[in-house]
Structures are given as C-alpha cells and as structure tokens.
Write an enzyme that holds these catalytic residues in place. Structure first.
Site, mmCIF file in Angstrom:
data_model
loop_
_atom_site.group_PDB
_atom_site.id
_atom_site.type_symbol
_atom_site.label_atom_id
_atom_site.label_comp_id
_atom_site.label_asym_id
_atom_site.label_seq_id
_atom_site.Cartn_x
_atom_site.Cartn_y
_atom_site.Cartn_z
ATOM 1 N N GLY A 1 -10.951 -43.158 20.369
ATOM 2 C CA GLY A 1 -11.061 -41.958 19.485
ATOM 3 C C GLY A 1 -12.376 -42.205 18.627
ATOM 4 O O GLY A 1 -13.040 -43.303 18.447
ATOM 5 N N GLY B 1 -7.927 -43.818 23.005
ATOM 6 C CA GLY B 1 -7.891 -42.369 23.010
ATOM 7 C C GLY B 1 -8.078 -41.800 24.465
ATOM 8 O O GLY B 1 -7.621 -40.958 24.871
ATOM 9 N N GLU C 1 -6.441 -51.774 20.318
ATOM 10 C CA GLU C 1 -6.251 -51.039 19.083
ATOM 11 C C GLU C 1 -5.870 -52.340 17.995
ATOM 12 O O GLU C 1 -6.133 -52.421 16.665
ATOM 13 C CB GLU C 1 -4.973 -50.155 18.858
ATOM 14 C CG GLU C 1 -5.298 -48.752 19.382
ATOM 15 C CD GLU C 1 -5.327 -48.679 20.779
ATOM 16 O OE1 GLU C 1 -4.806 -49.822 21.390
ATOM 17 O OE2 GLU C 1 -5.387 -47.645 21.272
ATOM 18 N N ASP D 1 -1.695 -46.815 20.675
ATOM 19 C CA ASP D 1 -1.137 -45.454 20.364
ATOM 20 C C ASP D 1 -1.326 -44.609 21.465
ATOM 21 O O ASP D 1 -1.558 -44.692 22.711
ATOM 22 C CB ASP D 1 -1.462 -44.866 19.066
ATOM 23 C CG ASP D 1 -3.014 -44.672 18.990
ATOM 24 O OD1 ASP D 1 -3.837 -45.039 19.717
ATOM 25 O OD2 ASP D 1 -3.371 -43.425 18.112
ATOM 26 N N THR E 1 9.903 -1.384 15.362
ATOM 27 C CA THR E 1 10.706 -0.812 16.665
ATOM 28 C C THR E 1 10.147 0.512 16.767
ATOM 29 O O THR E 1 10.163 1.459 15.927
ATOM 30 C CB THR E 1 12.249 -0.412 16.283
ATOM 31 O OG1 THR E 1 12.924 -1.806 15.831
ATOM 32 C CG2 THR E 1 13.036 0.138 17.075
ATOM 33 N N LYS F 1 16.728 6.594 13.667
ATOM 34 C CA LYS F 1 15.684 6.266 14.330
ATOM 35 C C LYS F 1 15.728 5.741 15.764
ATOM 36 O O LYS F 1 15.025 6.499 16.545
ATOM 37 C CB LYS F 1 14.691 5.591 13.320
ATOM 38 C CG LYS F 1 13.257 5.174 13.864
ATOM 39 C CD LYS F 1 12.872 3.810 13.091
ATOM 40 C CE LYS F 1 11.632 3.290 14.131
ATOM 41 N NZ LYS F 1 11.000 2.192 13.484
HETATM 42 P P1 NAD Z 1 9.683 -0.960 5.579
HETATM 43 O O1 NAD Z 1 9.493 0.641 5.364
HETATM 44 O O2 NAD Z 1 10.204 -1.506 4.443
HETATM 45 O O3 NAD Z 1 8.258 -1.383 6.016
HETATM 46 C C1 NAD Z 1 7.293 -0.838 6.611
HETATM 47 C C2 NAD Z 1 5.731 -1.010 5.616
HETATM 48 O O4 NAD Z 1 4.782 -0.696 6.564
HETATM 49 C C3 NAD Z 1 5.939 -0.511 4.289
HETATM 50 O O5 NAD Z 1 5.794 -1.336 3.391
HETATM 51 C C4 NAD Z 1 4.687 0.541 4.556
HETATM 52 O O6 NAD Z 1 3.778 0.545 3.150
HETATM 53 C C5 NAD Z 1 3.905 -0.318 5.559
HETATM 54 N N1 NAD Z 1 2.887 0.709 6.264
HETATM 55 C C6 NAD Z 1 3.082 1.940 6.424
HETATM 56 N N2 NAD Z 1 1.850 2.153 7.111
HETATM 57 C C7 NAD Z 1 0.952 1.293 7.131
HETATM 58 C C8 NAD Z 1 -0.564 1.040 7.426
HETATM 59 N N3 NAD Z 1 -0.790 2.121 8.157
HETATM 60 N N4 NAD Z 1 -0.882 0.037 7.116
HETATM 61 C C9 NAD Z 1 -0.230 -1.064 6.733
HETATM 62 N N5 NAD Z 1 0.952 -0.944 6.285
HETATM 63 C C10 NAD Z 1 1.661 0.239 6.458
HETATM 64 O O7 NAD Z 1 10.488 -0.920 6.820
HETATM 65 P P2 NAD Z 1 11.373 -2.213 7.366
HETATM 66 O O8 NAD Z 1 12.662 -2.122 6.879
HETATM 67 O O9 NAD Z 1 10.324 -3.380 6.801
HETATM 68 O O10 NAD Z 1 10.855 -1.936 9.033
HETATM 69 C C11 NAD Z 1 9.926 -2.172 9.538
HETATM 70 C C12 NAD Z 1 10.141 -2.054 11.064
HETATM 71 O O11 NAD Z 1 11.314 -3.125 11.501
HETATM 72 C C13 NAD Z 1 10.565 -0.845 11.428
HETATM 73 O O12 NAD Z 1 10.104 -0.224 12.712
HETATM 74 C C14 NAD Z 1 12.202 -0.656 11.501
HETATM 75 O O13 NAD Z 1 12.804 0.088 12.340
HETATM 76 C C15 NAD Z 1 12.145 -2.257 12.172
HETATM 77 N N6 NAD Z 1 13.615 -2.946 11.923
HETATM 78 C C16 NAD Z 1 14.019 -2.775 10.666
HETATM 79 C C17 NAD Z 1 15.267 -3.449 10.374
HETATM 80 C C18 NAD Z 1 15.847 -3.390 9.106
HETATM 81 O O14 NAD Z 1 17.146 -3.824 8.829
HETATM 82 N N7 NAD Z 1 15.554 -3.049 7.892
HETATM 83 C C19 NAD Z 1 15.997 -4.307 11.540
HETATM 84 C C20 NAD Z 1 15.470 -4.265 12.778
HETATM 85 C C21 NAD Z 1 14.081 -3.470 12.886
#
Ligand code: NAD
Length: 635
Positions: A64, A113, A136, A144, A432, A582
């Site tokens: 090494g 190495g 070594e 090693d 999601t 949603k």
């Molecule tokens: P949130 O609204 O708290 O966060 C989303 C963030 O994205 C916000 O801070 C927003 O300002 C930002 N944002 C929006 N447009 C943007 C852009 N163009 N550029 C940069 N930032 C941008 O939502 P969350 O609860 O954090 O959820 C996020 C994802 O996770 C969603 O798709 C939700 O369905 C999924 N999810 C949420 C949960 C939960 O319990 N909260 C559970 C599982 C999945």
C-alpha cells in the site's frame, strides 16, 4: 495516465493496476475505483467474470501507499489512515465475497496490500516470477488486508513463520500455503486472459502441476519452532536450535518490530479459535490499525524504511519483553469505532425537507454523509447544508433523494435535477406519487444514464425520525445496491418489488387495503355500539379472531382500547385523513388506468372524500372515521 485501468471487454470486467514504476503500490484512489467497478459489475448481465492483473513485469502490487500515512500521522492526523484502511478493508471483503468469479494474475512481487486485492480472489493464478509475502512486521505493522486470515488458515504454524519473518513465497510455496490456487506458466497468461474475456467461462482454466514447495519440505521444523504461545517462546525455540533455518529466521525476527510480531501471534491464535472468516480477520486487524500509528511502532518503521532510509528503527520493546498488557491493548474491541464495512460517505442531494424529508435527511447527515438540502419553503434540517436550488443540491451527488407532495411536483423537480446529475448517479424518489409519474421519471433517468428508484415509505413521521421506515422499492438491482446503505440508515427494511413504478404500486395497494380495513373496523365498532357490545369486548374478540387487521390490532380507532394510538390523543394525526385520501385517489387513478375492478377501494375513496371535504376530517387522523360512523344513523 490513470493509476488503475477499468473497462469491460468481451464477457469480462477488467481491472489492471497501472503504477508499474511504483511497483503498482495501492493508492487510496485505486482502492475506491476497484470497489466502484465491483459494485457496477455485480448485477451487470454483460459481465460473467472479473480479470484482475497489473502492468509491468516486476510486481502485481508491492503493498500500500504508506508514505501518505506517514505524512498524515506526522500532523497527528490519524483519521486519514483509519479512513483509508476501513475503505480498503471493505474492498478486500467485497473481493473475497464477490458473487462472480474473480481471476487474479499474480506476477512478480505481491506484498501486503497486493495480497489484499489479489489474495482473496476465487481464482489466484501464479507464475514463475511470483513472490508473495506479508512484510508488515518489518515496518512495525501487522499482517492486514485480510492477510491474517490467510495466515491463520495456512498449514501448521506456517502462518506464524510467514507473518513474523515476512518470508517470500514462490509459486509452489504460495499454492502450498493457500495464498494461490493455480500455477500457469507466464508465457500462457495472455492467451488465457484472452480466452476468459472471450468466453466468460472459468472452466477453461488450464491445469498444471504446481512447482515444488520448499516450505512444504520445512513444514515439520516450522511447526516445531513456531508453535509457542507467545513471541518469547518462538524466540527461545529458535535460539535453542542450531539449524541454518532457525539461525536465519532468528536473524530476521531480530530486525522486526517485537510488538508487531507479538500481536501477530495473538491474532493468529484468536483466528484459529472457533469459526473465523475474512470479516472477522479484517475487524481484528482494524483494531490494531486504529491504534498502531499512535501507540505502536508503525510510524517509526516507515521512517526507517522509506523516509530516512537508515534501516535502524528504534522499536518500543525488546524481543524478550513485550508485556501481555501491551498486546491486549492493541486488540481491545473498538466499540462504536469498530470496522463496520459500511459504504463510504456519499454526497447526497435532498429535495423536499418537509415533515418526512427533514428528519430523513438529518438521519443521513448524522451518519456522516454529506447532505445538501433544498425546499421551496426554505425549511432546513439538522446537519444538512442548505442550497438555493434543486439543481444545486443535485450537482455531483451520488444519490439525489426527493420527498415531495405529489407526482406533478416530482416531474417538475426531476426535469430540473436530471440535467445537473452526474452519469451513474441515482435519483431516489421516496414520495408517494402515481405509478405513471414514477415510470415517466424512470424513463428520463434511463435516457440520461442515471439510475432511478421509486421507494415510497410506510412508517409515518415517527418512522422518519427514528430511522425505522419500510421502503417499497421499484427499479434496477444496480440502483438498489447503491442506495441500500441509505435505506439502512433511514429505515429498517427495503423490499425490492421489481421494476420502476412497482414500489408505488405496492404502496398504493397496501394503503388501499389500509383505507378499506380502517373503514370496515370503524363501521363495525359503530355497529357494536348500537348492539350493546362493549368496545373492549369487541377488541378482545376481533383482535384474536378472523376479523383482525393492522387497523384493529395495532392502530385501534376506539379511544382507550387496545394499544396507544391517535384515537387516544383526540385523533391528532398520526396519519392524516387527507393523506389517506391522497393515497386512495392514487389507487383509483391506477385502477382506472389498468382497468382493475376495485369497488371497495372506490367506496373507501368516496367516504374519505366526503369526510375530508364536506365534514370535519381534514387535519384529523384517518381513524377518526369511528366518531363519524358512531354519530350517524343508517340513512
Ligand atoms: P410535507 O408537505 O411536510 O413535505 C413536502 C415538502 O416538499 C414541503 O416542505 C414543501 O415545501 C416541499 N416542496 C414542494 N414543492 C417543492 C419543490 N418544487 N422543490 C422543493 N421542495 C418542494 O409532506 P410530508 O408529510 O413530508 O410527505 C412527503 C411525501 O411522503 C408525500 O408524498 C406523502 O404522501 C408521503 N408520505 C407521508 C407520510 C406522513 O405520515 N407524513 C407517510 C408516508 C408517506
């Protein structure tokens, strides 16, 4: 000229060490590049095997790059060495455990190495010029790069002899000691490589008898002289023998670092006890690495050998007197600093630092990754460097993570970040979103030679903060391998569901079931109320009968019944009803596109739509369907 040449040829991935003037000594860069190539080819269908060789005829790899270690230690920077070793050892383990055949051509010097990169391959070919050694102890270090594992498996006490004296093994000795597999005359190597490249077929390796092994002839004497419990026993045995071999061995040992040799003996003894493997050996070696620059002889050994070149190191101990306490101190477990085999710190761009994204990004930063974050709302997260645009966060990132509200926003963000990302990087969407958006972004990434994963999560805000999310992942295995260390930090489980879009498909189907079962559980509680059945009794029966579900057993919508849930907190979310709406809408959008009949999914969607948009559901937990049903009659 690059220090290492990495390319695909025919059916092979090829790695050629290319520092012939430095006897192909392994630099940090060469370790990282080797690992990168192994990662890239692991699931590459065009690569059947790996061919590993070196430029120049003097050495495959003579160790090494220790000069850098010396320089950093002079400045009291011991972290450089620790980082180098932990990255190098992870690469050594990857070679040893690689799922495809790795064929190494070990010509000339193969030292330290070089044994780490070439000596753990599945097919180690040696020739007339091969000289393998673990030197070594002569520079105040210990064998090693997994070398201690090979030494511990060598016949009899050969491991002690080779480790303490740094004796060189020719081809016959290397095969005898288990450091090599096949002898092939070097005149045949080029033709053999060409055949491996063309066919990708490992069964075409020629069979030649290995040359004589002088070590094999000396095996009995070695076993007698090197079987002592401690260094002093070996030294005494050598002193008590007047054979030429003993005299020569004693002379060599007299030059090497006593502490290093004593620790080496202890390491080999430990590795021979019980089950050992390369990881166990590397972990043990790393304990020594972690301490030896500061508390051992290594820096003095490097100084004498390659800096001042006076060849007169001043070791800390005499041959006769290495206290057991000093040996065990070197080998004490390292606790949280132990070698983890965790991947190197990555550069991560994180876009969307909301309720979920914020804590997920903070967890990645806490584990040492360099995270640059961006959110239109200006939110930040602990340990995350705020930047001014999504494209800036994505620049030079290994992985870009998005955690955004919906598919439309994801598509817009993707069109900003994809042009800013480097080839081979991965876009990892954890939001999601609808399946069609995930697949559309996957296609854009493919066209830009980027990896893509859709990896929606389950586990909510608590899971995001606690690093216990479950990821449902769609995309290629190669992209998944790259993102796996990040899933390990952000979650407890990542399930690979198939091609891009399948993660969202899994999430949507799961949450459609959840919406349906929650509605069913709530309406059943409301019915039980009206029939005079107590909620407690209802829970006790259903939670252990065929009506049980996660909605009943883990998230019971009745306050004061079953485990703690948002119902016990006046239906504060938890998982808000509008988020459930949603996800249900996404399920119906997907069902429409795929022509799937989902009558209960549709009914649940309509119920949550009414609840959120016309009643008091917005901002309440999705289990607040229970008070809704309980307060209504049939019409
Ligand atoms: P949130 O609204 O708290 O966060 C989303 C963030 O994205 C916000 O801070 C927003 O300002 C930002 N944002 C929006 N447009 C943007 C852009 N163009 N550029 C940069 N930032 C941008 O939502 P969350 O609860 O954090 O959820 C996020 C994802 O996770 C969603 O798709 C939700 O369905 C999924 N999810 C949420 C949960 C939960 O319990 N909260 C559970 C599982 C999945």
């Amino acid at each position: 000229m690059s220090e290492i040449i990495i390319r695909k040829e025919g059916r092979a991935g090829r790695i050629t060490l290319n520092r012939p003037k430095a006897l192909n000594a392994l630099s940090y860069e060469m370790c990282l590049e080797t690992e990168k190539a192994l990662d890239a080819w692991r699931h590459d269908d065009e690569v059947d095997l790996i061919v590993l060789d070196a430029e120049g005829d003097r050495a495959f790899c003579a160790g090494g790059d220790i000069a850098d270690l010396y320089r950093s230690a002079q400045e009291q920077d011991y972290d450089y060495g620790r980082r180098f070793w932990s990255d190098e050892y992870r690469m050594n383990a990857k070679i040893a455990e690689y799922p495809k055949p790795v064929v190494a051509f070990l010509n000339g010097f193969v030292m330290g190495g070089g044994v780490g990169i070439g000596g753990h391959c599945a097919h180690r070919i040696v020739g007339e010029s091969t000289q393998i050694s673990m030197p070594e102890c002569s520079i105040g270090f210990v064998p090693d790069v997994g070398g201690s594992y090979l030494l511990s498996k060598a016949p009899g006490r050969l491991g002690e002899y080779l480790g303490l004296t740094a004796a060189r093994m020719g081809a016959g000795d290397a095969v005898h000691a288990g450091f090599a597999d096949h002898f092939v005359p070097e005149a045949e190597w080029e033709a053999l490589k060409a055949r491996l490249v063309e066919t990708g077929d490992i069964t075409s390796l020629p069979v030649h008898a290995a040359p004589e092994s002088p070590l094999k002839q000396t095996q009995d004497e070695i076993d007698a002289l090197f079987s002592g419990e401690a260094l002093i026993d070996v030294v005494n045995a050598l002193r008590n023998s007047d054979s030429d071999f003993a005299v020569k061995s004693l002379k060599t040992i007299g030059r090497n670092a006593p502490l290093s040799m004593a620790v080496t003996i202890e390491m080999l003894h430990r590795l021979r006890m019980g089950q050992s493997d390369i990881r166990k050996a590397l972990e043990l070696e790393y304990r020594v690495c972690y301490r030896i620059m500061e508390h051992g002889d290594m820096i003095e050994g490097i100084r004498a050998a390659i800096i001042d070149k006076d060849r007169s190191p001043k070791w800390r101990h005499d041959l006769e007197n290495v206290p057991a306490a000093d040996i065990s101190k070197m080998l004490l477990p390292l606790g949280k600093n132990a070698l983890s085999f965790r991947e190197r710190a990555m550069k991560i761009g994180f876009i969307g630092l909301g309720n979920m994204g914020g804590p997920m990004a903070a967890n990645l930063a806490k584990e040492g990754h360099a995270v640059a974050g961006f959110d239109v709302a200006g939110t930040t997260a602990e340990g995350v460097a705020s930047v001014n645009s999504a494209a800036e966060a994505a620049k030079d990132a290994d992985v870009v993570i998005t955690m955004l509200p919906n598919g439309e926003i994801l598509r817009a963000v993707a069109s900003d970040v994809i042009p800013a990302m480097s080839k081979g990087a991965v876009l990892l969407d954890c939001s999601t979103v609808d399946v069609a958006s995930a697949r559309a972004v996957a296609e854009l990434c493919g066209a830009a030679e980027l990896g893509f994963l859709d990896a929606p999560v389950s586990g909510g805000i608590g899971g995001a903060a606690g690093g216990t999310l479950t990821f449902m992942v769609g995309g290629t295995q190669t992209a998944l391998d790259k993102a796996m260390p990040l899933f390990d930090i952000m979650g407890q489980k990542a399930v690979h569901c198939g091609e891009a879009g399948n993660g969202q498909a899994a999430k949507i189907c799961n949450n459609m079931i959840l919406g349906i079962t929650m509605v069913g559980t709530c309406e059943a509680f409301a019915l039980a109320d009206k029939l005079g059945l107590s909620r407690e009794a209802m829970f006790d029966v259903v939670s252990t009968s065929s009506g049980y579900s996660w909605s009943m057993n883990a998230y019971c919508p009745a306050p004061g019944v079953g485990p703690q849930s948002p119902a016990d907190n006046d239906y504060q979310p938890g998982f808000a009803a509008e988020l459930m709406l949603k996800d249900l809408r996404l399920s119906q959008q997907a069902a429409g596109a795929a022509d799937a009949d989902t009558p209960l999914g549709l009914a649940a969607t309509e119920l949550y739509e009414t609840f959120v948009e016309q009643e008091d559901g917005k901002g309440r937990d999705f289990s607040a369907m229970l008070p809704r049903f309980a307060g209504r009659g049939r019409s």
